[in-house]
Each structure stands twice: as structure tokens, then as C-alpha cells.
Design an enzyme around this catalytic site. Structure first.
Site, mmCIF file in Angstrom:
data_model
loop_
_atom_site.group_PDB
_atom_site.id
_atom_site.type_symbol
_atom_site.label_atom_id
_atom_site.label_comp_id
_atom_site.label_asym_id
_atom_site.label_seq_id
_atom_site.Cartn_x
_atom_site.Cartn_y
_atom_site.Cartn_z
ATOM 1 N N TRP A 483 0.869 -1.200 0.019
ATOM 2 C CA TRP A 483 0.101 0.192 0.042
ATOM 3 C C TRP A 483 0.752 1.379 0.098
ATOM 4 O O TRP A 483 0.253 2.256 0.012
ATOM 5 C CB TRP A 483 -0.964 0.014 1.223
ATOM 6 N N ASP A 484 2.189 1.090 -0.029
ATOM 7 C CA ASP A 484 3.107 2.368 0.049
ATOM 8 C C ASP A 484 3.204 2.937 1.355
ATOM 9 O O ASP A 484 3.143 4.238 1.522
ATOM 10 C CB ASP A 484 2.664 3.352 -1.162
ATOM 11 N N TYR A 485 2.738 1.997 2.132
ATOM 12 C CA TYR A 485 2.900 2.497 3.692
ATOM 13 C C TYR A 485 4.379 2.467 4.240
ATOM 14 O O TYR A 485 4.332 1.855 5.310
ATOM 15 C CB TYR A 485 1.984 1.519 4.627
ATOM 16 N N ASP A 486 5.343 2.914 3.603
ATOM 17 C CA ASP A 486 6.491 3.190 3.996
ATOM 18 C C ASP A 486 6.479 3.909 5.380
ATOM 19 O O ASP A 486 5.734 4.696 5.482
ATOM 20 C CB ASP A 486 7.634 3.472 2.999
ATOM 21 N N LYS A 514 2.206 6.058 8.063
ATOM 22 C CA LYS A 514 1.069 6.437 7.054
ATOM 23 C C LYS A 514 -0.210 5.811 7.405
ATOM 24 O O LYS A 514 -1.201 6.423 7.285
ATOM 25 C CB LYS A 514 1.447 6.102 5.822
#
Length: 811
Positions: A483-486, A514
């Protein structure tokens, strides 16, 4: 009833026919779209509204009494349905009832016209005192009463007051940092990343008297040839001695007099050539103080006893003398280290450190950003430590090859495409660790080929040994991130005594994410200080991939409530209907719904509940000032059949050297990601979209929470309606009990009472303020608030080049 079938003795007023025709047309539209919504399990309201409007519209052409009475019944039913769906939450309520109310009001205005145009004995005659007119008047007045009451409430607010018993002393907090109270030596003021000023001259009682003391224009605005969309002015300046140090989006470094704003020197690193940039920014510089007070004198002779470190967009780390702005020749090669050394897949601009580097007494530690979702053949996310005096490589930590930390041999390359750390690191020299917020391996939305090491360290906070670069511990905030929850924010270090705890405080680390968690960990070993629970997550990833069975949730969580159809919003009932239909067309099973080829709702989206601005923490009281945002995105995987075709460049192919983002060349899917909005560009989920919140870290309690910001600079009509908008850029807290925030999507800097979240002051900015403010003491003895106003390309806020200093009037 026979009179209803008799020929009309007089023509129907033309306005009645117009309104009837409009209701008829929109009725059929609502009947069709609402019928589709009902067929997939959605609300029947819109189909029934369409039917009602069509019937009422037809009646307007000949049976006005029945039309008006029918509309009164319809509006009463709509009011009841709206209250059942959303209660007294005004903005969702207004979106449902706004258009029906205006249509009813038009009918009410038409009633006298009906009376004038029709004979006294005409059965179609309608007056305000007749039963239809009275009924319509009563239901419209009922709505006005409900609306006024709903407007006076804020069902999303959390009211409370922070505890005022200190957990430490202000003097001891200053002594630990070793930094004078009136200075700001690192991005978060210290290497602990607290964004807290021990100055107390500005208080809740006098902050309303703040005035602009001076303003400086850098001359650097976005819009030059070769600029990427995300060209931003995000810097938080440093204050050392009587000077401010900052960098601009195009990498110029400036020194200003802290009290007057006068420019003292300017350094241009001469970044040239076409660059494959996703971001063009500089969030800040890093400072190395002189080893001893006597060494400062040597700096005047060019010995660089103190240094400023500046990473450039073409992949260099430059060391500058704070006194002169000249490079330090003993560092690296003529004052610079080449960050492309040992890097695979060299492509100018595709890799550099957008955030300030971390500094210890011996080392300067550098991470970097790589292109997001461009391809599977990007640069390495390696973290490197250089000798702070000579620039010699001391160790390197590559998360895909984590055991090999000895300096890489000449001719060797780091691992391509390994997870990177693009945000700001924190340092604890007493424990001998540097704390890294980690990203994940591109592509973000498909992870079918990630190695075990990549899986372990992606989207984690990692503690490395300062001396060797070896991993001391790691805590993963998202398992198998799709989810691009870096991890976007600097870890915040604080000595924390939990409520009811005896003995010494815990050396804690607070990590914002995030997805909305505030993980509170023991920074000695990474174990949770406040409870972390593994919760079941939705399953069913794309072909060749998998999803983790559970995901970690902290005791302090700003995870937005799960969306339902009734949470869909719009300015009118029509765009709300569009959003309801879209909600049912997209896949959504709550947080961590996997991306899909049919499209999924990702809530929160990759904009993040928290982003690189992090949070502000008061180390004296053990409390935090936070800025949670809630914006859902959509994520659709587009199957790739080759490694060259551009599939998701909806705004046109990039020009020059700019990269084709989200194409994921080399992966099975490209990714189409965008905010979940209506055709009007308005979020499909109801406001508030941005808030400020106060957290008591000693017990994990959210003490208060309020809307933040207006839609003045987001809507076509500049109305300062306080819906609550997201912010990008962190907050500042002070010992005076005041917090400052300038990053909201409207162009204001605001002050808040940290005890209860009440807004105390605001000042209009000449551009977007998407940066973290800071505070310092001037040579005139006044406490200054410093705000950057330069705008942010991706969010579309107004561009500018302002550095603004506010202070109280001289006494």
C-alpha cells in the site's frame, strides 16, 4: 375527482412548467443511476427520489396542489432518511438535503405566482395558507431548525485537557540535548527529533499579539524547465549562533541574520544537466558543531571546525563552512562525497537524499530516495556512514544484504532495488544507535518476488549500531506492504514515564506511520512500551502475490473508521450518488484491502495519516501534538505485457529526463493510483479530512481532537469554511504551551493551545506553508517563530519563496 380531468381554465404559470421540466429530467436521471445503485446492494433512496421527482415534475404541468403537497411529503421523508443515515453531522446532512431544500424553496417562492395566475375557483390554486403550501413551509422550516442545531455541533471533536504535571524538568531536558535553548541545530531541533522549543516567551495568553518581524525572498520558485511536479519548498532552517541556515528547492544554501533576515552568504552547488527527478526538494541541512569552543576561531581561517552538510539532487553530499559558505576541502574530494559510488543503475537525479542527513560526533549517516514504482531496476537503498572529518566510508548497511556492513570494495555494487530510507533518521549517541524509518522495495503494490531480507526490513523502523552499522533491532510497522505504507516520519526519542510507573523513565521511541499508528517502543531493544496487537487483515492479493494474515495496530491509533456507503460525500446529492456507485464498483474490505486489477479503495491512502512532518513531542510533560489526515485513495493494478509500454501516464508522457512513474517496468503490473474523489475533484468521504490532536503518551490517550483548516484555497469560491483539511509539514511545540502548524492546505500559519487544542491565532501566508516551523531567540532577546511559505507542487498549493519571521512587539 371529475374536476381534475376537466380542461384547464387558465394556463399553468411558465415558472411552474420550467421547474416541473427540470424535476422531470433529473428525476429520470436519478431513477436510472439510483436503480443501478440499488441493484448492487446500495441505498434505494436515490431511485425513489428519481421516481418522486418525475411524478412531481409531471404534476407541475397541471395539478399544482398535488405537486406541492407531494414535494412536502418527499422532503419530509428525505429529512427523516438523512437523519437516520448521518444524524446531526452537518456536512453530510447538508450534502443530502441541500439540493432538495433549494428545490423546495423554489416551489415555495412560486406559490404566490400560482395564486396570481389562477382564478379563485381553480382547483389547482395554491396559497401559503392552503394545506399544500403550509405543509411545504413547515418541512422547510423544520430543516432550517435542524440545520442550525447541527451547525452548532461538531460530532467529530474530542474535548479534553492535557495533564499539567511535568514528567521531567525543562532544565534537565535542555541539558540532555546540549543545545542552547534559543537555537535549533537539527531538523527536529536535536537529533532526537522532538520538534520542541524550550523557549516560553510566547504563551497562550500573548500569542495573539504576534506580528511579522521580517520577510526574506529567496528568489527560488518552482516552474523552471526540467522541474518535476513535486518541486517543493519543505525546508526547516537551522539556527546556530546568530545565523539561520536553509536550502531552497533548487539546492541553493543561504545564511541569514536571525534577527533581521539580512542575507549573509549564498552557495550554489551548481547542479546541472537533465535529471530523472521524482522530487526536487531540500527538507533541511545538518550541522556538526566544533569539537571545542576554541576550534570556532579556526573556522574563520577555513579550517571548517564546524560544518553544514547539504545533499544535492545530482547525488553529492557537500560539506560547507557555516562562517563563509565555502566548501570544506578536507571532506571527501574538495568538500564533497560522491553518493553514486558503488551504486547500481546510475541515472542522474533518480537517487539522492531529499532529507537532511543524520549527524553524530564521529559520523554523518546518509540515506536516500529512489524513484517510486518506475521499474524493478532502481538504485540501492543502502545506508552509508562517512567519517565526519574526512568523508571516508566507515560502514554501509544494505537491507537486502544486511550482514555485510564493512565498506564495499572498489568495483563492487550495492543490491539494486533494495528498500531505502528517504525520511529523517534520529540518533542516540548514549545508546550508540541510529534509528532509520524504512521504505519498501519497488513496486510498492506488488511484492511477489521480495527476498526474506527485504520482507524483514521493509516498512520498519531499524536501529543500527553507530560504530559498525550492524542491526541492533527492527520493528516492522506493516507486514508485506502492498500500500506504499513506508515509514515516512522521523522517529521521536523521549524519556517517558508511563502513568503509574515507578523507577526511572523508559528511553522510548515514538514512530508515526502512514496508516495512522503511533508505535511507542523501548529504543534499547524495540519492544513495545504501549500495547501492539496483531489484527486480521483482508486476503486475496493479485496473481503471483500474497497478503499477510495479520497487521500490527498500536494502542495509540488514528486508523480511520471503516468506510461504508453512507460515508460517501459530495457537494450535492448528485456527486454523492456518483461516489456511492464508485464505492460499490471498487473492492473494499477495510484497511489493508489489497490492490486489485478491478480497482481497490485504500483507506488511508498513501498520502498518509502522518507523513514526513512527523509529530511534535513535549519531553517535559510527555505529551504529543499531532496532525492526523484522512484521505482515501484508489489503487488499480494494470497488467503489463512488455517492459516498455507506458500504461498509466494519464496526464501525458513525461518530458525530458523526467521518469514515467507507477509504470513498474519489469513487474507484472503497472499501478494507477489517485485520490478517491468525485468528478468535481472533491473527496468522496465526508469531512473532516484533517485534524489536530493531543496525545498523552504516558497512557496512550487521545485527550482532544479538532478540525484544522479551511477550504479557502481549495475551492473555486474562496470561502473560509472550516471543514478540516489535511496538512503536509510537521508541527512545532514550545515550552510556552503553544503549538504552531503551517502545513495545512490553506495558506495559513496557526497557533494552538496544547492543553485543549483551541486555535489561538492565525496569519495569512503568501504561499503554501508545507514545511515544519521552528522557533529561536534573536539577538534582540525576542522569541521568533520562523515559517517557510513556498508551496508544494504535488498538492497544488500556491508557489512562493518566502521566509517569514514573527515575534511579539518589543517592550
Amino acid at each position: 375527482m371529475s374536476h381534475l380531468l376537466a380542461p384547464s381554465p387558465a394556463p399553468v404559470p411558465w415558472l411552474a412548467r420550467v421547474i416541473g421540466g427540470v424535476l422531470l429530467v433529473f428525476g429520470f436521471v436519478l431513477l436510472a443511476a439510483g436503480g443501478w445503485l440499488a441493484s448492487v446492494g446500495g441505498s434505494w433512496y436515490y431511485a425513489l427520489t428519481g421516481l418522486c421527482w418525475a411524478v412531481i415534475g409531471a404534476l407541475m404541468w397541471g395539478r399544482l396542489r398535488e405537486a406541492v403537497f407531494g414535494y412536502a411529503l418527499y422532503f419530509a421523508a428525505t429529512l427523516v432518511w438523512s437523519l437516520w443515515e448521518v444524524g446531526l453531522d452537518w456536512w453530510p446532512l447538508g450534502a443530502r438535503l441541500g439540493v432538495p431544500f433549494l428545490a423546495g424553496l423554489a416551489l415555495l417562492v412560486l406559490v404566490p405566482t400560482m395564486r396570481r395566475h389562477l382564478p379563485a375557483d381553480d382547483p389547482r390554486r395554491v396559497t401559503l395558507r392552503s394545506p399544500p403550501g403550509t405543509a411545504l413551509t413547515l418541512v422547510l422550516v423544520a430543516f432550517v431548525v435542524v440545520a442550525l442545531f447541527a451547525m452548532s455541533q461538531d460530532l467529530h471533536a474530542v474535548e479534553g485537557s492535557m495533564p499539567d504535571s511535568p514528567k521531567a524538568s525543562a532544565s534537565s531536558a535542555s541539558a540532555v540535548s546540549g543545545i542552547p535553548d534559543g537555537e535549533w541545530h537539527a531538523y527536529g531541533r536535536t537529533g532526537q527529533g522532538q520538534r520542541y522549543s524550550p523557549l516560553a516567551q510566547i504563551t497562550a495568553a500573548n500569542v495573539g499579539e504576534l506580528k511579522l518581524a521580517w520577510e526574506f525572498h529567496t528568489g527560488d520558485k518552482r516552474g523552471r524547465p526540467g522541474d518535476p511536479k513535486e518541486t517543493t519548498f519543505e525546508v526547516t532552517p537551522l539556527k546556530v549562533g546568530e545565523r539561520l541556515f536553509l536550502c531552497t528547492p533548487h539546492q541553493t544554501v543561504l545564511a541569514l541574520d536571525a534577527t533581521t533576515g539580512r542575507e549573509l552568504w549564498r552557495f550554489d552547488p551548481q547542479v546541472r544537466g537533465e535529471l530523472a527527478l521524482q522530487h526536487l526538494t531540500c527538507r533541511g541541512l545538518s550541522y556538526q558543531p566544533p569539537a571545542d569552543p576554541m576550534a570556532a576561531a579556526g573556522a574563520q581561517a577555513g579550517a571548517c571546525a564546524a560544518k553544514l552538510f547539504m545533499p544535492t539532487a545530482d547525488g553529492r553530499l557537500i560539506a560547507l563552512d557555516p562562517a563563509t559558505g565555502k566548501t570544506c576541502p578536507r571532506f571527501g574530494h574538495n568538500g564533497a562525497v560522491d553518493l553514486w559510488a558503488g551504486m547500481p543503475n546510475v541515472q542522474a537525479g533518480a537517487y539522492y537524499s531529499t532529507s537532511p542527513v543524520a549527524v553524530s560526533s564521529r559520523l554523518v549517516i546518509v540515506g536516500g530516495t529512489v524513484l517510486d514504482n518506475a521499474s524493478t531496476k532502481e538504485q540501492s537503498g543502502v545506508i552509508r556512514a562517512y567519517d565526519i572529518e574526512t568523508g571516508a566510508l566507515v560502514w554501509n548497511w544494505d537491507s537486502a544484504n544486511p550482514e555485510a556492513t564493512a565498506p564495499i570494495a572498489a568495483g563492487q555494487k550495492y543490491t539494486p532495488n533494495s528498500p531505502n530510507s528517504w525520511s529523517v533518521a534520529s540518533v542516540d549517541e548514549a545508546l550508540g544507535m541510529v534509528y532509520l524509518p524504512m521504505g519498501n522495495q519497488p513496486p510498492d503494490q506488488w511484492g511477489g518476488k521480495r527476498s526474506p531480507a527485504v520482507e524483514k526490513y521493509s516498512s520498519s523502523v531499524v536501529a543500527l549500531d553507530l560504530a559498525t552499522g550492524q542491526v541492533r533491532w527492527a520493528f516492522q510497522t506493516v507486514h508485506h506492504d502492498l500500500w506504499d505504507y513506508d515509514v515516512p516520519a522521523q522517529p521521536v526519542l523521549i524519556e517517558l514515564r508511563l502513568k503509574g510507573q515507578d523507577g526511572p523513565p523508559v528511553p522510548a521511541l515514538v514512530q508515526p506511520t502512514k496508516q495512522g499508528e503511533l508505535f511507542v517502543l523501548d529504543r534499547r531493544d524495540g519492544r513495545p512500551v504501549l500495547r501492539v496487537t496483531e489484527t486480521p487483515a483482508p486476503q486475496g492479493a493479485a496473481a503471483g502475490d500474497f497478503t499477510a494474515p495479520t497487521q500490527p495496530v498500536s494502542a495509540i491509533s488514528f486508523n480511520p473508521p471503516e468506510l461504508t456507503e453512507r460515508d460517501m460525500w459530495g457537494v450535492t446529492m448528485f456527486d454523492q450518488l456518483w461516489c456511492r456507485i464508485a464505492f460499490h464498483k471498487l473492492r473494499y474490505e477495510g484497511r489493508f484491502t489489497p490492490p486489485s486489477t478491478g480497482g481497490s479503495i485504500i483507506n488511508p491512502g498513501n498520502f498518509g495519516v502522518f507523513n514526513w512532518g512527523s509529530i511534535a513531542v513535549d519531553p517535559v510533560r510527555g505529551i504529543a501534538f499531532t496532525t492526523p489526515a484522512v484521505l482515501a485513495f484508489t489503487s488499480q493494478l494494470v497488467p503489463r505485457h512488455d517492459d516498455t509500454t507506458q500504461l498509466v501516464q494519464d496526464d501525458g508522457k513525461p518530458t525530458g529526463a523526467l521518469p514515467a512513474l507507477n509504470e513498474n517496468f519489469g513487474a507484472p503490473f503497472a499501478a494507477r493510483m489517485k485520490p478517491f474523489t468525485s468528478p468535481l475533484g472533491i473527496p468522496c468521504q465526508a469531512p473532516p479530512w484533517g485534524t489536530v490532536a493531543g496525545v498523552d503518551l504516558t497512557d496512550g490517550r487521545v485527550v482532544w481532537r479538532h478540525r484544522n483548516g479551511t477550504v479557502r484555497d481549495l475551492s473555486p469560491v474562496p470561502l473560509p469554511i472550516r471543514l478540516g483539511v489535511p496538512s503536509l509539514g510537521g508541527p512545532l511545540m514550545t515550552a510556552g504551551g503553544v503549538a504552531f502548524l503551517s502545513g495545512s492546505m490553506d495558506d495559513y500559519v496557526r497557533a494552538y493551545d496544547v492543553n485543549n487544542g483551541r486555535q489561538l491565532w492565525e496569519s495569512r501566508l503568501p504561499a503554501g506553508g508545507q514545511a515544519t516551523p521552528m522557533s529561536y531567540l534573536g539577538a534582540d532577546g525576542r522569541q521568533y517563530l520562523l515559517v517557510i511559505a513556498g508551496g508544494h507542487g504535488s498538492t497544488g498549493t500556491r508557489p512562493g519563496d518566502s521566509v517569514r519571521a514573527y515575534a511579539l512587539e518589543k517592550r
